[in-house]
Enzyme design. Structure first.
Site, PDB file in Angstrom:
ATOM      1  N   GLU A  29       0.829  -1.203   0.000  1.00 20.63           N
ATOM      2  CA  GLU A  29       0.000   0.000   0.000  1.00 20.63           C
ATOM      3  C   GLU A  29       0.867   1.258   0.000  1.00 20.63           C
ATOM      4  OE1 GLU A  29      -1.291   1.911   3.273  1.00 20.63           O
ATOM      5  OE2 GLU A  29      -0.910   0.342   4.735  1.00 20.63           O
ATOM      6  N   SER A 144     -12.606   2.208  10.736  1.00 21.36           N
ATOM      7  CA  SER A 144     -11.917   2.270   9.448  1.00 21.36           C
ATOM      8  C   SER A 144     -12.662   1.482   8.378  1.00 21.36           C
ATOM      9  CB  SER A 144     -10.509   1.705   9.592  1.00 21.36           C
ATOM     10  OG  SER A 144      -9.871   1.662   8.332  1.00 21.36           O
ATOM     11  N   ALA A 145     -12.683   2.032   7.167  1.00 19.23           N
ATOM     12  CA  ALA A 145     -13.265   1.330   6.020  1.00 19.23           C
ATOM     13  C   ALA A 145     -12.486   0.052   5.701  1.00 19.23           C
ATOM     14  CB  ALA A 145     -13.287   2.254   4.802  1.00 19.23           C
ATOM     15  N   ASP A 146     -11.284  -0.075   6.277  1.00 19.27           N
ATOM     16  CA  ASP A 146     -10.514  -1.310   6.060  1.00 19.27           C
ATOM     17  C   ASP A 146     -11.356  -2.538   6.406  1.00 19.27           C
ATOM     18  OD1 ASP A 146      -8.432   0.430   5.591  1.00 19.27           O
ATOM     19  OD2 ASP A 146      -7.199  -0.211   7.301  1.00 19.27           O
ATOM     20  N   LYS A 163      -3.577  -1.288  14.346  1.00 27.51           N
ATOM     21  CA  LYS A 163      -2.774  -0.277  15.033  1.00 27.51           C
ATOM     22  C   LYS A 163      -3.196  -0.154  16.502  1.00 27.51           C
ATOM     23  CE  LYS A 163      -3.170   2.472  11.386  1.00 27.51           C
ATOM     24  NZ  LYS A 163      -3.050   1.674  10.174  1.00 27.51           N
TER      25      LYS A 163
HETATM   26  N1  PSU Z   1       0.037   0.561   8.594  1.00 26.71           N
HETATM   27  C1  PSU Z   1       1.069   1.328   9.021  1.00 26.71           C
HETATM   28  N2  PSU Z   1       0.969   2.678   8.849  1.00 26.71           N
HETATM   29  C2  PSU Z   1      -0.142   3.277   8.257  1.00 26.71           C
HETATM   30  C3  PSU Z   1      -1.221   2.465   7.794  1.00 26.71           C
HETATM   31  C4  PSU Z   1      -1.070   1.098   7.994  1.00 26.71           C
HETATM   32  O1  PSU Z   1       2.072   0.800   9.554  1.00 26.71           O
HETATM   33  O2  PSU Z   1      -0.179   4.508   8.111  1.00 26.71           O
HETATM   34  C5  PSU Z   1      -2.434   3.113   7.110  1.00 26.71           C
HETATM   35  C6  PSU Z   1      -3.164   2.102   6.229  1.00 26.71           C
HETATM   36  O3  PSU Z   1      -3.222   2.651   4.928  1.00 26.71           O
HETATM   37  C7  PSU Z   1      -4.552   1.972   6.823  1.00 26.71           C
HETATM   38  C8  PSU Z   1      -4.758   3.353   7.330  1.00 26.71           C
HETATM   39  O4  PSU Z   1      -5.508   1.575   5.879  1.00 26.71           O
HETATM   40  O5  PSU Z   1      -3.490   3.620   7.961  1.00 26.71           O
HETATM   41  C9  PSU Z   1      -5.968   3.443   8.258  1.00 26.71           C
HETATM   42  O6  PSU Z   1      -6.501   4.738   8.221  1.00 26.71           O
HETATM   43  P1  PSU Z   1      -7.989   5.029   8.801  1.00 26.71           P
HETATM   44  O7  PSU Z   1      -7.856   4.706  10.271  1.00 26.71           O
HETATM   45  O8  PSU Z   1      -8.225   6.507   8.531  1.00 26.71           O
HETATM   46  O9  PSU Z   1      -8.918   4.142   8.050  1.00 26.71           O
HETATM   47 MN    MN Z   2     -11.679   6.663  10.217  1.00 25.95          MN
END
Ligand code: PSU
Ligand code: MN
Length: 308
Positions: A29, A144-146, A163
């Site tokens: 990614e 997260s949309a993940d 995370k």
């Molecule tokens: N893993 C890491 N660092 C990051 C991410 C993942 O070690 O910055 C990113 C990924 O792209 C993940 C995003 O999809 O953080 C999540 O963001 P959000 O919480 O806004 O969905």
């Molecule tokens: Mn979010």
């Protein structure tokens, strides 16, 4: 009317050839590069991760959207754009049609990268830590949309858990509800991203890439919803962030985000950046150790998958 078989996706020649030949390919990614890591280290890391994939005998496909076109596999100047271009957007899956129509450029999150990789025919993907349910969900409903994408995308994601800035137990519950398979690689507890373990138990454990490939074959043979497989691979204990330092600085980071009213897409990059500064760079080293390990394991799984 526009033909529905037209694809917007643009694989690089190398990735297209590898996919046509059934050779192993690993998706990487770009949000971690553009929004998750400080410059100039981020560009070195982007190159290094591609090297880790190649060393294991697979082809890297770093994914991003450039000038509206979803690109599957980037060359060196394109990697540089991802690492250095000011104002580059952070794109999750829902942003992709907008970026395409408006010719915008952006880095792809786990959500957008999984979607595009699966569309391109790539089955294995490495990242650092997944997004998930944020702490304070009862107030903000920030999830997260993940997670949603992984509940309807047939891809194997190798990660160091989710995370640790998130609500880890709540995220595991959501993954269970959404039917996303989770397996620990050499561990029976869910990894804690910067930390070797989050302390949360996981039900299934494997110890080899071949076992991961067997699970993937099982997913396809059983049919049903096109869900993902999460291979949770902990950062080695001797490379983790000191847990006490982690807890203390994370507490400060969450308080600072609250004070400054940081929300939405900005919260994850804010917290990760705060951790880097607040730990004197130690969180960055732990994050990189995790990503490197995940990338190497993803490449081994892709090799095993291509053979099976
Ligand atoms: N893993 C890491 N660092 C990051 C991410 C993942 O070690 O910055 C990113 C990924 O792209 C993940 C995003 O999809 O953080 C999540 O963001 P959000 O919480 O806004 O969905
Ligand atoms: Mn979010």
């Amino acid at each position: 009317m526009h033909s529905t078989t037209d694809s917007l996706l643009q694989p690089s020649d190398e990735v297209a050839e590898a996919l046509a030949a059934g050779a192993p390919v690993v998706a990487l990614e770009s949000t971690i590069i553009s929004h998750g890591l400080p410059q100039p280290r981020n560009l070195e890391v982007a190159r290094e991760l591609e090297g880790v994939v190649r060393a294991a005998g697979a082809v890297p496909a770093t994914i991003a959207v450039l000038d509206g076109v979803p690109r599957i596999g980037l060359n060196e100047p394109e990697l540089e754009r991802i690492a250095t271009e000011p104002g580059l957007r952070k794109l999750s899956q829902r942003d992709l049609p907008l970026a395409a129509a408006l010719k915008a450029s952006g880095a792809t999150t786990v959500s957008a990268t999984s979607f595009l990789a699966a569309r391109a025919g790539i089955r294995v993907f490495a990242t650092g830590g997944l997004g998930g349910v944020h702490r304070g969900w009862t107030e903000d409903q920030d999830e997260s949309a993940d997670l949603d994408t992984l509940s309807r995308t047939r891809i194997t994601v190798v990660c160091a858990g989710v995370k640790s800035i998130l609500d880890v137990p709540a995220t595991l519950q959501r993954l269970e509800t959404r039917g996303v398979s989770v397996v620990g690689f050499g561990t029976d507890t869910f990894p804690g991203f910067y930390l070797h373990s989050s302390g949360q138990p996981i039900d299934w454990q494997i110890g080899s890439p071949d076992e991961a490939a067997a699970i993937m074959r099982g997913q396809d043979a059983l049919g049903g919803p096109e869900t993902a497989l999460i291979v949770a691979n902990p950062v080695p204990e001797d490379q983790q962030l000191d847990p006490e330092l982690h807890d203390r600085v994370l507490g400060e980071a969450l308080a600072a985000a609250e004070r400054q009213g940081i929300k939405g897409q900005a919260i994850t990059p804010f917290l990760l950046g705060y951790l880097v500064d607040g730990t004197g760079g130690a969180s960055l080293e732990a994050n990189l150790a995790a990503v490197r390990g995940n990338t190497a394991l993803a490449a081994r799984i892709a090799v095993s998958w291509a053979r099976s």
